[in-house]
Design an enzyme around this catalytic site. Structure first.
Site, PDB file in Angstrom:
ATOM      1  CD1 TRP A   1      -2.642   1.606   0.514  1.00  0.00           C
ATOM      2  CD2 TRP A   1      -2.022   1.827   2.639  1.00  0.00           C
ATOM      3  NE1 TRP A   1      -3.382   2.632   1.056  1.00  0.00           N
ATOM      4  CE2 TRP A   1      -3.022   2.782   2.364  1.00  0.00           C
ATOM      5  CE3 TRP A   1      -1.475   1.777   3.932  1.00  0.00           C
ATOM      6  CZ2 TRP A   1      -3.470   3.681   3.323  1.00  0.00           C
ATOM      7  CZ3 TRP A   1      -1.928   2.662   4.879  1.00  0.00           C
ATOM      8  CH2 TRP A   1      -2.918   3.604   4.573  1.00  0.00           C
TER       9      TRP A   1
ATOM     10  CG  ASP B   1      -1.905  -2.778   7.686  1.00  0.00           C
ATOM     11  OD1 ASP B   1      -2.996  -2.691   8.300  1.00  0.00           O
ATOM     12  OD2 ASP B   1      -1.618  -2.056   6.717  1.00  0.00           O
TER      13      ASP B   1
ATOM     14  CE  LYS C   1     -10.325  -0.061   2.552  1.00  0.00           C
ATOM     15  NZ  LYS C   1      -9.374   0.581   3.428  1.00  0.00           N
TER      16      LYS C   1
HETATM   17  C1  LMR Z   1      -6.773   1.908  -0.678  1.00  0.00           C
HETATM   18  O1  LMR Z   1      -5.663   1.346  -0.703  1.00  0.00           O
HETATM   19  O2  LMR Z   1      -7.380   2.228  -1.706  1.00  0.00           O
HETATM   20  C2  LMR Z   1      -7.414   2.174   0.646  1.00  0.00           C
HETATM   21  O3  LMR Z   1      -6.678   1.629   1.671  1.00  0.00           O
HETATM   22  C3  LMR Z   1      -7.745   3.622   0.839  1.00  0.00           C
HETATM   23  C4  LMR Z   1      -6.556   4.455   1.150  1.00  0.00           C
HETATM   24  O4  LMR Z   1      -6.592   5.159   2.161  1.00  0.00           O
HETATM   25  O5  LMR Z   1      -5.592   4.459   0.380  1.00  0.00           O
END
Ligand code: LMR
Length: 392
Positions: free
Chosen positions: A127, A207, A242
């Protein structure tokens, strides 16, 4: 002095929201930021959350401050779901509320840093905000490949990274539904990871932001529990954004597994101090709704059913994409049926992603990540056709 600041690019993922909103083509498809969508393309408030919010409005008699740790009832109500029948593992686990999973990640990294951590092992891609938080804290990200080109998890790369880690290192692990690849470790992989962690000096930070959306509430914590049952200490960042659909209410929690119960207070007092300096206190509303929901059998069952419905829909999308494997050569859609959660990576280049947006009104992250929840019975055939068009 402020003239010294150079303009910064907006967060690419969040910028997509605006681009999509500005497109007036009626058949546009949003596969960008990670929010769940129904087969009608909506992101409704959960029925169980609405019921809990009504009760909250009726019963809440004060908006007085709760303090940096937030609502202890919320933090404790989540624990059996995450940690199982012995939720504090003999007094070794405790936690606090945070603003979303991002707040929980931030706190986990900052607590680790206070404890002496200088480097964090991180499978890539990850992420994007993980790297941004590490950078902001001046923690060094040491990367390894999370997945293999065939779409399976690269366990060897993780084990090798753990074996060659320097002192003062932590490792970031996605509990389930890996973001952005959807590629999770198997239970056997987790056993090997836990084994390696038990014999080394690397601090695990897990996480968990998509609990319940992959293999189900129990299946999605197999890895986390395997690690926690094996290692002396660990940190956990948990998101309710989520699985309770509370995105903008920012609902998360940070937990610590301490080596011995007597260490917990010292660790959490550091976390409290860091929270106070960062955001003072987490927002209350969403966490209070989760607490009320989890403590009421009827609301809880409604929530479980809604969550399972989401999971089944994500499975349906993945299976439909998997069946289209032969229609889109070179993209390996077949692997998506084996993967979990809301995200998948497609091996598309910048031009192909731009073409999908320009010609087909399909919006996805520049990395090639799609949010599979954006696909519905009404638009999935168009998506597969467009993919075949740009990838062929
Ligand atoms: C995502 O990866 O789209 C979600 O976790 C929202 C975010 O805050 O990036």
């Amino acid at each position: 002095m402020l003239d010294a600041l150079e303009p910064q690019a907006p967060d690419a993922l969040l910028a997509l929201i605006k681009l999509y909103a500005a497109d007036d083509r009626v058949d546009k498809i949003d596969l960008g930021v990670g929010v769940y969508r129904t087969d009608d393309g909506a992101t409704p408030v959960f029925k169980a959350i609405k019921q809990a919010e009504r009760r909250l409005v009726d019963e809440q008699d004060s908006k007085g401050y709760l303090g940096p740790d937030g609502d202890p009832g919320f933090v404790e109500a989540l624990m059996p779901l995450i940690f199982g029948p012995d939720p504090d593992m003999g007094g070794r686990i405790a936690g606090m509320q945070t603003p979303g999973g991002t707040g929980a990640c931030r706190l986990a990294f900052a607590v680790a840093q206070r404890a002496g951590v200088t480097k964090v092992l991180m499978g890539v891609p990850s992420w994007p905000n993980h790297a941004q938080i590490l950078d902001d804290l001046d923690l060094e990200a040491v990367t390894f490949d999370h997945a293999r080109p065939d779409g399976s998890a690269n366990l060897d790369a993780l084990l090798q990274a753990l074996r060659s880690a320097d002192a003062n290192t932590a490792v970031l692990l996605h509990g389930c539904c890996h973001n952005p690849t959807g590629v999770d470790y198997s239970p056997e992989d987790w056993a090997a990871i836990a084994n390696e962690l038990a014999s080394g000096n690397v601090l695990p930070i897990i996480d968990s932001a998509y609990h319940g959306l992959g293999e189900g509430l129990e299946g999605d914590v197999v890895g986390l529990r395997t690690v926690l049952n094996t290692v002396p200490e660990a940190l956990v960042a948990y998101s309710c954004d989520k699985n309770f659909g509370l995105y903008r209410d920012r609902v998360g929690a940070f937990y610590v597994l301490a080596r011995i119960p007597e260490q917990l207070d010292a660790i959490l007092s550091n976390a409290s101090g860091l929270a106070r300096a960062n955001w003072s206190m987490p927002p209350d509303h969403g966490g209070a709704a989760v607490r009320i929901l989890l403590q009421d059998d009827v609301m809880r069952q409604t929530w479980l059913d809604e969550l399972e419905g989401m999971r089944q829909r994500l499975r349906w999308v993945r299976e439909r994409l998997g069946q289209a494997d032969n229609e889109v050569p070179g993209v390996n859609l077949g692997a998506l049926a084996e993967q979990n959660g809301m995200f998948a990576m497609l091996p598309l280049d910048k031009d192909q992603i731009a073409e999908l947006r320009k010609t087909h009104a399909i919006y996805m992250a520049g990395s090639g990540r799609i949010n599979v929840a954006g696909l519905t019975k009404g638009n999935i055939d168009k998506f597969i056709g467009a993919l075949a068009d740009v990838a062929g």
